[in-house]
Design a protein around this motif. Structure first.
Motif, PDB file in Angstrom:
ATOM      1  N   THR A 205       0.844  -1.191   0.000  1.00 23.12           N
ATOM      2  CA  THR A 205       0.000   0.000   0.000  1.00 23.12           C
ATOM      3  C   THR A 205       0.885   1.250   0.000  1.00 23.12           C
ATOM      4  O   THR A 205       2.064   1.191   0.376  1.00 23.12           O
ATOM      5  N   VAL A 206       0.291   2.366  -0.367  1.00 22.13           N
ATOM      6  CA  VAL A 206       1.065   3.617  -0.382  1.00 22.13           C
ATOM      7  C   VAL A 206       1.466   4.019   1.041  1.00 22.13           C
ATOM      8  O   VAL A 206       2.526   4.634   1.240  1.00 22.13           O
ATOM      9  N   ASP A 207       0.644   3.661   2.023  1.00 23.92           N
ATOM     10  CA  ASP A 207       1.010   3.976   3.407  1.00 23.92           C
ATOM     11  C   ASP A 207       2.242   3.195   3.833  1.00 23.92           C
ATOM     12  O   ASP A 207       3.149   3.728   4.484  1.00 23.92           O
ATOM     13  N   ASP A 208       2.267   1.913   3.462  1.00 25.63           N
ATOM     14  CA  ASP A 208       3.439   1.097   3.793  1.00 25.63           C
ATOM     15  C   ASP A 208       4.667   1.574   3.016  1.00 25.63           C
ATOM     16  O   ASP A 208       5.789   1.558   3.527  1.00 25.63           O
ATOM     17  N   ALA A 209       4.442   2.020   1.785  1.00 24.19           N
ATOM     18  CA  ALA A 209       5.545   2.533   0.970  1.00 24.19           C
ATOM     19  C   ALA A 209       6.138   3.779   1.613  1.00 24.19           C
ATOM     20  O   ALA A 209       7.356   3.969   1.626  1.00 24.19           O
ATOM     21  N   PHE A 210       5.275   4.627   2.176  1.00 29.02           N
ATOM     22  CA  PHE A 210       5.775   5.832   2.843  1.00 29.02           C
ATOM     23  C   PHE A 210       6.572   5.460   4.083  1.00 29.02           C
ATOM     24  O   PHE A 210       7.595   6.079   4.395  1.00 29.02           O
ATOM     25  N   ALA A 211       6.124   4.428   4.820  1.00 31.71           N
ATOM     26  CA  ALA A 211       6.847   3.972   6.002  1.00 31.71           C
ATOM     27  C   ALA A 211       8.246   3.495   5.616  1.00 31.71           C
ATOM     28  O   ALA A 211       9.233   3.771   6.309  1.00 31.71           O
ATOM     29  N   VAL A 212       8.344   2.784   4.509  1.00 30.86           N
ATOM     30  CA  VAL A 212       9.637   2.311   4.021  1.00 30.86           C
ATOM     31  C   VAL A 212      10.534   3.496   3.661  1.00 30.86           C
ATOM     32  O   VAL A 212      11.712   3.545   4.014  1.00 30.86           O
ATOM     33  N   LEU A 213       9.941   4.451   2.951  1.00 30.73           N
ATOM     34  CA  LEU A 213      10.688   5.636   2.529  1.00 30.73           C
ATOM     35  C   LEU A 213      11.200   6.420   3.737  1.00 30.73           C
ATOM     36  O   LEU A 213      12.367   6.826   3.795  1.00 30.73           O
ATOM     37  N   ARG A 214      10.336   6.618   4.708  1.00 33.14           N
ATOM     38  CA  ARG A 214      10.698   7.385   5.890  1.00 33.14           C
ATOM     39  C   ARG A 214      11.767   6.674   6.712  1.00 33.14           C
ATOM     40  O   ARG A 214      12.718   7.300   7.186  1.00 33.14           O
ATOM     41  N   THR A 215      11.620   5.371   6.891  1.00 33.96           N
ATOM     42  CA  THR A 215      12.597   4.594   7.648  1.00 33.96           C
ATOM     43  C   THR A 215      13.972   4.641   6.993  1.00 33.96           C
ATOM     44  O   THR A 215      14.997   4.808   7.658  1.00 33.96           O
ATOM     45  N   HIS A 216      13.982   4.509   5.667  1.00 32.90           N
ATOM     46  CA  HIS A 216      15.242   4.550   4.924  1.00 32.90           C
ATOM     47  C   HIS A 216      15.926   5.910   5.109  1.00 32.90           C
ATOM     48  O   HIS A 216      17.140   5.985   5.359  1.00 32.90           O
ATOM     49  N   ALA A 217      15.153   6.985   4.999  1.00 36.43           N
ATOM     50  CA  ALA A 217      15.713   8.333   5.124  1.00 36.43           C
ATOM     51  C   ALA A 217      16.240   8.574   6.534  1.00 36.43           C
ATOM     52  O   ALA A 217      17.343   9.097   6.724  1.00 36.43           O
ATOM     53  N   ARG A 218      15.460   8.198   7.557  1.00 36.19           N
ATOM     54  CA  ARG A 218      15.863   8.434   8.938  1.00 36.19           C
ATOM     55  C   ARG A 218      17.100   7.631   9.300  1.00 36.19           C
ATOM     56  O   ARG A 218      17.969   8.122  10.035  1.00 36.19           O
ATOM     57  N   SER A 219      17.193   6.411   8.825  1.00 37.72           N
ATOM     58  CA  SER A 219      18.330   5.568   9.174  1.00 37.72           C
ATOM     59  C   SER A 219      19.630   6.125   8.612  1.00 37.72           C
ATOM     60  O   SER A 219      20.721   5.817   9.118  1.00 37.72           O
ATOM     61  N   ARG A 220      19.523   6.948   7.598  1.00 36.57           N
ATOM     62  CA  ARG A 220      20.707   7.544   6.970  1.00 36.57           C
ATOM     63  C   ARG A 220      20.799   9.053   7.238  1.00 36.57           C
ATOM     64  O   ARG A 220      21.615   9.729   6.640  1.00 36.57           O
ATOM     65  N   GLN A 221      19.902   9.527   8.123  1.00 35.56           N
ATOM     66  CA  GLN A 221      19.881  10.949   8.515  1.00 35.56           C
ATOM     67  C   GLN A 221      19.791  11.869   7.291  1.00 35.56           C
ATOM     68  O   GLN A 221      20.536  12.837   7.142  1.00 35.56           O
ATOM     69  N   ARG A 222      18.848  11.515   6.428  1.00 33.82           N
ATOM     70  CA  ARG A 222      18.623  12.316   5.222  1.00 33.82           C
ATOM     71  C   ARG A 222      17.169  12.784   5.200  1.00 33.82           C
ATOM     72  O   ARG A 222      16.300  12.210   5.874  1.00 33.82           O
ATOM     73  N   LEU A 223      16.897  13.807   4.435  1.00 35.24           N
ATOM     74  CA  LEU A 223      15.538  14.302   4.301  1.00 35.24           C
ATOM     75  C   LEU A 223      14.706  13.349   3.459  1.00 35.24           C
ATOM     76  O   LEU A 223      15.164  12.823   2.435  1.00 35.24           O
ATOM     77  N   VAL A 224      13.460  13.136   3.898  1.00 32.48           N
ATOM     78  CA  VAL A 224      12.561  12.268   3.146  1.00 32.48           C
ATOM     79  C   VAL A 224      12.374  12.797   1.729  1.00 32.48           C
ATOM     80  O   VAL A 224      12.344  12.025   0.762  1.00 32.48           O
ATOM     81  N   SER A 225      12.261  14.113   1.588  1.00 35.77           N
ATOM     82  CA  SER A 225      12.031  14.696   0.265  1.00 35.77           C
ATOM     83  C   SER A 225      13.199  14.446  -0.676  1.00 35.77           C
ATOM     84  O   SER A 225      13.010  14.240  -1.885  1.00 35.77           O
ATOM     85  N   VAL A 226      14.441  14.441  -0.143  1.00 35.44           N
ATOM     86  CA  VAL A 226      15.626  14.195  -0.976  1.00 35.44           C
ATOM     87  C   VAL A 226      15.650  12.752  -1.454  1.00 35.44           C
ATOM     88  O   VAL A 226      15.887  12.463  -2.640  1.00 35.44           O
ATOM     89  N   VAL A 227      15.377  11.810  -0.533  1.00 31.99           N
ATOM     90  CA  VAL A 227      15.343  10.402  -0.910  1.00 31.99           C
ATOM     91  C   VAL A 227      14.192  10.147  -1.890  1.00 31.99           C
ATOM     92  O   VAL A 227      14.331   9.381  -2.856  1.00 31.99           O
ATOM     93  N   ALA A 228      13.069  10.798  -1.662  1.00 33.41           N
ATOM     94  CA  ALA A 228      11.914  10.632  -2.543  1.00 33.41           C
ATOM     95  C   ALA A 228      12.255  11.070  -3.968  1.00 33.41           C
ATOM     96  O   ALA A 228      11.885  10.406  -4.943  1.00 33.41           O
ATOM     97  N   ARG A 229      12.968  12.184  -4.092  1.00 34.04           N
ATOM     98  CA  ARG A 229      13.332  12.656  -5.433  1.00 34.04           C
ATOM     99  C   ARG A 229      14.257  11.650  -6.123  1.00 34.04           C
ATOM    100  O   ARG A 229      14.139  11.423  -7.338  1.00 34.04           O
TER     101      ARG A 229
END
Length: 243
Positions: A205-229
């Motif tokens: 689901t898109v909600d789970d996809a956002f959780a994956v995106l957010r977790t990945h960004a936080r674990s690397r101390q990066r902005l979610v918007s940067v990883v999303a791009r």
């Protein structure tokens, strides 16, 4: 050049300091400080601009010695400019060698007298939202006392400066807010696109996809918007798809 032409030049210069881009506070105050002595018939002038108690005061003078005097007066929290700003009323024709001046301004009065000035006038910078500072006019003993007409002209110059800076600062805040909103909207759009890409790639689901995106960004101390791009542009960390 006639007095009228000099006056017109000062007003044009004041308006020109804030025409484009961020407000040029220092430039605007310098124009007023340097233009006031010849137009108003005084020995020197200084401007103190302090529109916000959380912001350091801006000071400009018609000569370096007067600039230093007013800078120090801000630190002393005394002097005609400080009193004018605090009481919201003009201070006219005060004798610097009088008992009252020495009692009220124990640091300012002797220093101003030492520079050769005998009288002082302080006119408030009156904008639409209140008093933002003061125009200080210093006269030598040999100079005439300022007439009501001259004081009115000085007040008009002070008010024009205050309104000009006020509008310029408002416009600058509006531009900054608009840029922040545009950036936030752009980031939101990119994040939504990345959620769609990950949801399709990982079959979730898109909600789970956002959780994956957010977790990945936080674990690397990066902005979610940067990883999303990076996800949208196909430049994301290959490990992201496996999380």
């Amino acid at each position: 050049m006639t007095p009228e032409q000099r006056l017109a030049d000062v007003f044009v210069a004041l308006a020109g300091c804030t025409t484009d881009g961020p407000p040029d506070v220092a430039g605007t105050l310098t124009v007023l400080a340097h233009g006031s002595p010849s137009l108003l018939g005084v020995g020197a002038a200084a401007v103190v601009f302090a529109p916000d108690e959380h912001e350091a005061a801006h000071v400009a003078g018609s000569d370096p010695a007067v600039s230093r005097l007013e800078h120090d007066a801000v630190g002393w929290r005394e002097g005609p400019g400080n009193d004018c700003h605090r009481t919201l009323t003009p201070l006219t024709q005060a004798a610097l060698d009088g008992r009252s001046a020495r009692q009220r301004w124990p640091h300012y009065a002797p220093r101003a007298l030492g520079l050769g000035y005998a009288r002082v006038v302080a006119l408030p910078l009156r904008g639409h939202t209140g008093i933002s500072g003061a125009l200080v006019l210093l006269s030598h003993a040999r100079q005439s006392v300022l007439t009501p007409g001259t004081l009115t002209l000085g007040q008009s110059m002070a008010d024009f400066t205050a309104v000009t800076l006020e509008r310029a600062r408002e416009a600058d805040r509006s531009r900054t807010l608009a840029a922040q909103l545009e950036l936030a909207l752009s980031s939101r759009i990119v994040i939504e696109q990345a959620k769609g890409v990950l949801a399709a790639r990982l079959e979730m689901t898109v909600d789970d996809a956002f959780a994956v995106l957010r977790t990945h960004a936080r674990s690397r101390q990066r902005l979610v918007s940067v990883v999303a791009r990076e996800v949208v542009e196909g430049r994301a960390d290959p490990g992201l798809a496996g999380e």
